[in-house]
Design a protein around this motif. Structure first.
Motif, mmCIF file in Angstrom:
data_model
loop_
_atom_site.group_PDB
_atom_site.id
_atom_site.type_symbol
_atom_site.label_atom_id
_atom_site.label_comp_id
_atom_site.label_asym_id
_atom_site.label_seq_id
_atom_site.Cartn_x
_atom_site.Cartn_y
_atom_site.Cartn_z
ATOM 1 N N ALA A 81 0.895 -1.159 0.000
ATOM 2 C CA ALA A 81 0.000 0.000 0.000
ATOM 3 C C ALA A 81 0.936 1.212 0.000
ATOM 4 O O ALA A 81 1.208 1.810 1.034
ATOM 5 C CB ALA A 81 -0.916 -0.002 1.218
ATOM 6 N N ASN A 82 1.447 1.553 -1.161
ATOM 7 C CA ASN A 82 2.591 2.459 -1.256
ATOM 8 C C ASN A 82 2.258 3.924 -1.045
ATOM 9 O O ASN A 82 2.970 4.632 -0.325
ATOM 10 C CB ASN A 82 3.278 2.281 -2.614
ATOM 11 C CG ASN A 82 4.424 3.244 -2.829
ATOM 12 O OD1 ASN A 82 4.288 4.234 -3.562
ATOM 13 N ND2 ASN A 82 5.554 2.981 -2.187
ATOM 14 N N HIS A 83 1.185 4.397 -1.674
ATOM 15 C CA HIS A 83 0.965 5.847 -1.665
ATOM 16 C C HIS A 83 -0.515 6.203 -1.667
ATOM 17 O O HIS A 83 -1.365 5.417 -2.081
ATOM 18 C CB HIS A 83 1.639 6.491 -2.882
ATOM 19 C CG HIS A 83 1.112 5.979 -4.199
ATOM 20 N ND1 HIS A 83 1.587 4.819 -4.789
ATOM 21 C CD2 HIS A 83 0.137 6.441 -5.037
ATOM 22 C CE1 HIS A 83 0.933 4.613 -5.922
ATOM 23 N NE2 HIS A 83 0.054 5.576 -6.088
ATOM 24 N N ASP A 84 -0.776 7.399 -1.193
ATOM 25 C CA ASP A 84 -2.069 8.039 -1.363
ATOM 26 C C ASP A 84 -1.983 8.869 -2.647
ATOM 27 O O ASP A 84 -1.079 9.706 -2.796
ATOM 28 C CB ASP A 84 -2.376 8.935 -0.164
ATOM 29 C CG ASP A 84 -3.644 9.742 -0.370
ATOM 30 O OD1 ASP A 84 -4.729 9.168 -0.230
ATOM 31 O OD2 ASP A 84 -3.519 10.954 -0.687
ATOM 32 N N ILE A 85 -2.893 8.640 -3.570
ATOM 33 C CA ILE A 85 -2.800 9.277 -4.887
ATOM 34 C C ILE A 85 -2.796 10.796 -4.776
ATOM 35 O O ILE A 85 -1.992 11.482 -5.418
ATOM 36 C CB ILE A 85 -3.954 8.801 -5.796
ATOM 37 C CG1 ILE A 85 -3.812 7.300 -6.078
ATOM 38 C CG2 ILE A 85 -3.973 9.585 -7.106
ATOM 39 C CD1 ILE A 85 -4.995 6.695 -6.812
ATOM 40 N N ARG A 86 -3.655 11.353 -3.927
ATOM 41 C CA ARG A 86 -3.729 12.803 -3.788
ATOM 42 C C ARG A 86 -2.437 13.370 -3.208
ATOM 43 O O ARG A 86 -1.919 14.383 -3.701
ATOM 44 C CB ARG A 86 -4.931 13.173 -2.901
ATOM 45 C CG ARG A 86 -5.099 14.657 -2.626
ATOM 46 C CD ARG A 86 -5.500 15.400 -3.869
ATOM 47 N NE ARG A 86 -5.712 16.818 -3.587
ATOM 48 C CZ ARG A 86 -5.652 17.767 -4.500
ATOM 49 N NH1 ARG A 86 -5.381 17.469 -5.765
ATOM 50 N NH2 ARG A 86 -5.875 19.033 -4.177
ATOM 51 N N MET A 87 -1.907 12.733 -2.177
ATOM 52 C CA MET A 87 -0.641 13.196 -1.587
ATOM 53 C C MET A 87 0.474 13.191 -2.630
ATOM 54 O O MET A 87 1.290 14.122 -2.699
ATOM 55 C CB MET A 87 -0.238 12.312 -0.406
ATOM 56 C CG MET A 87 -0.958 12.606 0.890
ATOM 57 S SD MET A 87 -0.333 11.571 2.256
ATOM 58 C CE MET A 87 1.288 12.309 2.532
ATOM 59 N N LEU A 88 0.509 12.138 -3.439
ATOM 60 C CA LEU A 88 1.539 12.041 -4.477
ATOM 61 C C LEU A 88 1.366 13.141 -5.519
ATOM 62 O O LEU A 88 2.329 13.807 -5.907
ATOM 63 C CB LEU A 88 1.478 10.662 -5.139
ATOM 64 C CG LEU A 88 2.422 10.426 -6.313
ATOM 65 C CD1 LEU A 88 3.880 10.541 -5.872
ATOM 66 C CD2 LEU A 88 2.171 9.050 -6.946
ATOM 67 N N GLN A 89 0.130 13.372 -5.943
ATOM 68 C CA GLN A 89 -0.119 14.351 -7.010
ATOM 69 C C GLN A 89 0.247 15.769 -6.591
ATOM 70 O O GLN A 89 0.723 16.561 -7.411
ATOM 71 C CB GLN A 89 -1.579 14.280 -7.448
ATOM 72 C CG GLN A 89 -1.912 13.032 -8.247
ATOM 73 C CD GLN A 89 -3.394 12.892 -8.543
ATOM 74 O OE1 GLN A 89 -4.231 13.384 -7.780
ATOM 75 N NE2 GLN A 89 -3.730 12.221 -9.633
ATOM 76 N N VAL A 90 0.013 16.119 -5.331
ATOM 77 C CA VAL A 90 0.284 17.496 -4.895
ATOM 78 C C VAL A 90 1.634 17.625 -4.186
ATOM 79 O O VAL A 90 2.013 18.712 -3.759
ATOM 80 C CB VAL A 90 -0.836 18.016 -3.951
ATOM 81 C CG1 VAL A 90 -2.182 17.952 -4.639
ATOM 82 C CG2 VAL A 90 -0.866 17.237 -2.638
ATOM 83 N N GLY A 91 2.363 16.515 -4.090
ATOM 84 C CA GLY A 91 3.629 16.509 -3.367
ATOM 85 C C GLY A 91 4.781 17.107 -4.152
ATOM 86 O O GLY A 91 4.623 17.612 -5.271
#
Length: 264
Positions: free
Chosen positions: A166-176
């Protein structure tokens, strides 16, 4: 059989799986010292390890491989492409014959354990996940998946225990802060599994006799434990399956400390 995470995260991975008679590591992406400390907490040492299964050659999976394998002369099992890639890594001089070449979908035995490697979609040379069986019991390790398909679902059916990415939260990745190309790599079909997709895959794998699930390989920058846990649990509870998340022992495998042991 026992399954335990010694370390799991984007910065380093090392999983223990074994029986009363046979002890294996899956990946050695942490220091030899940390591996030994983890094994000691299981009342084992490096001398007890019968084999190391490598999923792929990225550094967070092989950083400590040279040290541990050399010190204890432990056979290293990996696909041809992974062995070739490892030959170009800075592992130090490895003993002759220490690498044992394996093939996807061709089970092999290490003492009383049967190991089934299966192909995973990831941007590495020839990556695999593993299903390990002992008698009627089985555990699975599936991380570094850009996506899942029917083939992967099939390889992970009827497990007693599972360590799932469960590697990442998509939203966190997109705005990171990651650069665009890296975001695209992680989100791509040969990248990593998001919390949501981990939950959806888990819905396909749950059954009445599943003893425990570890959520692993969490990104330090684009995820955190509570979010991964809550997102996966929500997918299970709201998903198209007869279960609620509370029906199962779901826990997050941490990057810096050993997990509890799941015994099946």
């Amino acid at each position: 059989m026992r399954l335990c995470s010694i370390a799991s995260g984007s910065s380093g991975n090392c999983i223990y799986v074994g029986s009363d008679n046979t002890h294996l590591l899956v990946d050695v992406g942490i220091s030899g010292k940390r591996v030994e400390q983890g094994l000691n907490s299981l009342e084992l040492t490096g001398k007890d390890i019968d084999g190391i299964l490598i999923t792929h050659e990225h550094s967070d999976h092989i950083k400590g491989l040279g040290v541990i394998a050399r010190k204890h002369q432990i056979p290293v099992y990996a696909t041809e492409g992974t062995v070739e890639a490892l030959s170009h890594m800075n592992l130090g001089k490895m003993p002759e014959g220490i690498f044992r070449e394996i093939h996807e979908d061709e089970p092999f035995e290490i003492n009383d354990l049967t190991v089934n490697p299966f192909t995973i979609p990831h941007d590495a040379a020839q990556p695999v996940g593993y299903r390990v069986e002992c008698g009627e019991h089985s555990v699975g390790i599936a991380t570094d998946l850009g996506k899942y398909n029917e083939y992967i679902v099939g390889n992970l059916q009827n497990l007693d225990a599972l360590l799932l990415e469960a590697n990442h939260d998509i939203r966190m990745l997109q705005v990171g802060k990651y650069p665009y190309y890296l975001k695209q790599r992680i989100l791509g079909d040969r990248g990593h599994l998001s919390n949501e997709n981990a939950g959806r895959l888990l819905c396909r794998l749950l059954h009445d006799n599943m003893k425990g699930i570890f959520l692993g390989h969490l990104s330090r920058e684009n995820n955190y434990e509570e979010l991964a846990y809550e997102t996966v649990c929500s997918e299970v509870t709201l998903g198209d399956n007869p279960y609620k998340s509370r029906d199962f022992r779901i826990q997050v495998a941490q990057r810096d400390c050993i997990s509890e042991v799941i015994t099946v």
